[in-house]
Design a protein around this motif. Structure first.
Motif: not given
Length: 207
Positions: A157-173
């Motif tokens: 939905r938007e560009a994301a920089a290197a190092g951005t956290w990928l949240n698998f434990d508690s994803p939300k929208c």
């Protein structure tokens, strides 16, 4: 939305998707059995301004998230031994993964940098907190043979920089309640109610 040009002379129907990957939608039932719950529901629904204001809606992946030890992390205190003000404990992230390389707007393939995670099969869901769009959920659709990249949907939905956290434990929208006013009308005497809430991903910036 998927558009087709009809069936060609060779019998093949070609289709193209034109909605940018679609929007997340969900429905949940909330049981109101205590006065505190009733007040909290009323306050939250009123604060949504009839659905004009977005709210973060969580997805609970406990049964399917790629936990490295096959289970989420256990609740603990903060590093100084303190708890939150209501005495609840802090839960850390069991899965550790970030973007190894920055990804552009509408990217459908990302390069992760994984520290702790069980092997993936595809179908796992995670969220990214974007600078303007806030938290958005993505699904892994394929792990190419090289194992260094993931195919995802919907497109970023938007560009994301290197190092951005990928949240698998508690994803939300970031989503808006499309039946907020209807849900409010369901809170009537004797108050003990079952609210059915319908949400749709917000198209607006939320940051």
């Amino acid at each position: 939305m998927t558009n087709t040009g009809g069936r060609g002379a060779n019998g093949i129907v070609r289709a193209v998707r034109t909605d940018g990957g679609g929007l997340w939608r969900c429905e949940m039932t909330v049981n109101l059995r205590r006065v505190a719950s009733i007040k909290a529901a009323r306050a939250i629904l009123e604060g949504l301004d009839g659905g004009a204001t977005a709210i973060y809606v969580p997805f609970y992946p406990k049964a399917e998230a790629p936990y490295p030890l096959a289970a989420p992390s256990e609740p603990v205190t903060h590093s100084d031994g303190a708890t939150f003000g209501d005495s609840s404990l802090y839960r850390g992230n069991a899965i550790e993964a970030v973007l190894g390389i920055g990804a552009a707007l509408r990217a459908t393939e990302i390069t992760p940098d994984v520290t702790a995670m069980a092997p993936l099969n595809g179908g796992e869901m995670f969220s990214i907190e974007h600078p303007a769009k806030g938290h958005r959920i993505y699904t892994i659709t394929r792990i190419p043979e090289d194992g260094n990249t993931w195919r995802i949907r919907p497109p970023l939905r938007e560009a994301a920089a290197a190092g951005t956290w990928l949240n698998f434990d508690s994803p939300k929208c970031a989503m808006r309640c499309v039946n907020a006013e209807e849900a409010m009308s369901a809170i009537i005497p004797p108050y003990f109610s079952d609210l059915t809430l319908e949400f749709e991903e917000s198209m607006d910036d939320v940051a």
